[in-house]
Design a protein around this motif. Structure first.
Motif, short mmCIF file in Angstrom:
data_model
loop_
_atom_site.label_atom_id
_atom_site.label_comp_id
_atom_site.label_asym_id
_atom_site.label_seq_id
_atom_site.Cartn_x
_atom_site.Cartn_y
_atom_site.Cartn_z
N MET A 112 0.84 -1.18 0.00
CA MET A 112 0.00 0.00 0.00
C MET A 112 0.88 1.24 0.00
O MET A 112 1.83 1.34 0.78
CB MET A 112 -0.91 -0.02 1.23
CG MET A 112 -1.76 1.24 1.31
SD MET A 112 -2.70 1.38 2.83
CE MET A 112 -4.08 0.36 2.47
N ALA A 113 0.58 2.17 -0.86
CA ALA A 113 1.36 3.40 -0.97
C ALA A 113 0.97 4.38 0.13
O ALA A 113 -0.17 4.43 0.57
CB ALA A 113 1.13 4.04 -2.33
N SER A 114 1.93 5.17 0.58
CA SER A 114 1.68 6.19 1.60
C SER A 114 1.35 7.51 0.93
O SER A 114 1.80 7.79 -0.17
CB SER A 114 2.92 6.39 2.47
OG SER A 114 3.22 5.20 3.16
N LYS A 115 0.55 8.31 1.63
CA LYS A 115 0.21 9.64 1.14
C LYS A 115 0.50 10.65 2.21
O LYS A 115 0.22 10.43 3.38
CB LYS A 115 -1.27 9.74 0.77
CG LYS A 115 -1.68 9.00 -0.46
CD LYS A 115 -3.14 9.28 -0.77
CE LYS A 115 -3.59 8.52 -2.00
NZ LYS A 115 -5.01 8.76 -2.26
N LEU A 116 1.06 11.77 1.81
CA LEU A 116 1.25 12.91 2.70
C LEU A 116 0.46 14.06 2.12
O LEU A 116 0.76 14.54 1.02
CB LEU A 116 2.74 13.29 2.80
CG LEU A 116 3.06 14.55 3.59
CD1 LEU A 116 2.65 14.38 5.05
CD2 LEU A 116 4.54 14.88 3.49
N ARG A 117 -0.57 14.48 2.82
CA ARG A 117 -1.42 15.57 2.33
C ARG A 117 -1.43 16.67 3.37
O ARG A 117 -1.74 16.44 4.53
CB ARG A 117 -2.84 15.06 2.07
CG ARG A 117 -2.87 13.96 1.02
CD ARG A 117 -4.28 13.51 0.76
NE ARG A 117 -4.94 14.54 -0.01
CZ ARG A 117 -6.18 14.45 -0.43
NH1 ARG A 117 -6.91 13.42 -0.14
NH2 ARG A 117 -6.72 15.43 -1.13
N VAL A 118 -1.06 17.88 2.93
CA VAL A 118 -1.02 19.02 3.83
C VAL A 118 -1.65 20.23 3.15
O VAL A 118 -1.72 20.30 1.94
CB VAL A 118 0.42 19.36 4.27
CG1 VAL A 118 1.04 18.20 5.03
CG2 VAL A 118 1.28 19.72 3.07
N ASN A 119 -2.09 21.18 3.97
CA ASN A 119 -2.63 22.42 3.44
C ASN A 119 -1.53 23.44 3.20
O ASN A 119 -1.67 24.34 2.39
CB ASN A 119 -3.66 23.03 4.39
CG ASN A 119 -4.94 22.22 4.42
OD1 ASN A 119 -5.25 21.53 3.46
ND2 ASN A 119 -5.65 22.28 5.52
N GLN A 120 -0.41 23.32 3.94
CA GLN A 120 0.65 24.31 3.83
C GLN A 120 1.94 23.73 4.40
O GLN A 120 1.92 23.01 5.39
CB GLN A 120 0.25 25.56 4.61
CG GLN A 120 1.22 26.71 4.49
CD GLN A 120 0.66 27.97 5.17
OE1 GLN A 120 -0.46 27.99 5.65
NE2 GLN A 120 1.47 28.99 5.22
N ILE A 121 3.05 24.05 3.78
CA ILE A 121 4.37 23.70 4.30
C ILE A 121 5.13 24.99 4.52
O ILE A 121 5.25 25.80 3.60
CB ILE A 121 5.14 22.78 3.33
CG1 ILE A 121 4.38 21.45 3.15
CG2 ILE A 121 6.56 22.55 3.82
CD1 ILE A 121 5.00 20.53 2.13
N GLU A 122 5.61 25.20 5.73
CA GLU A 122 6.35 26.41 6.05
C GLU A 122 7.79 26.06 6.40
O GLU A 122 8.05 25.04 7.03
CB GLU A 122 5.71 27.14 7.24
CG GLU A 122 4.35 27.70 6.95
CD GLU A 122 3.79 28.53 8.11
OE1 GLU A 122 4.58 28.93 8.99
OE2 GLU A 122 2.58 28.75 8.12
N PRO A 123 8.73 26.93 6.01
CA PRO A 123 10.11 26.72 6.41
C PRO A 123 10.24 26.76 7.94
O PRO A 123 9.40 27.36 8.62
CB PRO A 123 10.86 27.90 5.78
CG PRO A 123 9.95 28.41 4.72
CD PRO A 123 8.57 28.10 5.16
#
Length: 185
Positions: A1-12
């Motif tokens: 099964m493949a993994s998913k990373l879902r985010v609304n925003q990535i900040e430094p």
């Protein structure tokens, strides 16, 4: 099964710098392959090139790209003017166009063949990367409007085709489109 990373925003790690942003949040597109006939002498007429987007933040910008191809059957010295109508749902209607100056027509841009109409000389108007700031989270609809800037009489503008629309090698059909991208502010 493949993994998913879902985010609304990535900040430094150190946060977004002041005035930072520039990430693409969403993309909307309208592609028009149908032909359209616009009788736009002395008035602005909506084309079928229209696209809507609902910004996720009031600080977001909308990056607009579009292209329209067609031909008019007006007399010599014809030129077609374009502007973008912006309608905010539940709000105001405004236009992306040049500044007011006397009785000059306010337009975004214009094209034309400036010669006697041959029926086989379509012209294109396109732009990319125009950045608008609607300052809303309501739906915003952008529509290309067309009129004649100079016309020696009556005339019609034909979107996605030439005036002479016979089934011959010199005549063509075209595609017009608009893409809207929400850019983080």
């Amino acid at each position: 099964m493949a993994s998913k990373l879902r985010v609304n925003q990535i900040e430094p790690v150190n946060g977004i710098p002041t005035g930072g942003g520039g990430g693409i949040i969403q993309v909307k597109n309208t592609t028009v392959t149908d032909t359209d006939t616009l009788s736009c002498i002395s008035s602005w007429e909506d084309s079928e090139i229209t696209c809507s987007i609902t910004p996720t933040s009031t600080s977001s910008k909308i990056l607009i790209s579009m292209s329209a191809t067609g031909e008019g059957n007006a007399q010599n010295q014809q030129a077609f003017s374009y502007r973008i109508k912006k309608v905010i749902t539940g709000g105001a209607t405004s236009y992306l166009q040049g500044a007011s100056a006397g009785s000059r027509t306010q337009v975004f841009a214009n094209t034309g063949d400036y010669t006697a109409d041959s029926g086989t000389s379509a012209s294109s108007f396109s732009f990319s990367n125009y950045l608008d700031s609607p300052a809303t989270t309501s739906a915003v609809t952008y529509t290309v409007q067309i009129t004649y800037e100079y016309a020696g009489g009556s005339g019609t503008y034909y979107l996605n085709r030439q005036v002479t629309d016979s089934d011959a090698g010199a005549n063509g059909r075209f595609v017009s489109w608009m893409t809207l991208m929400e850019v983080s502010g």
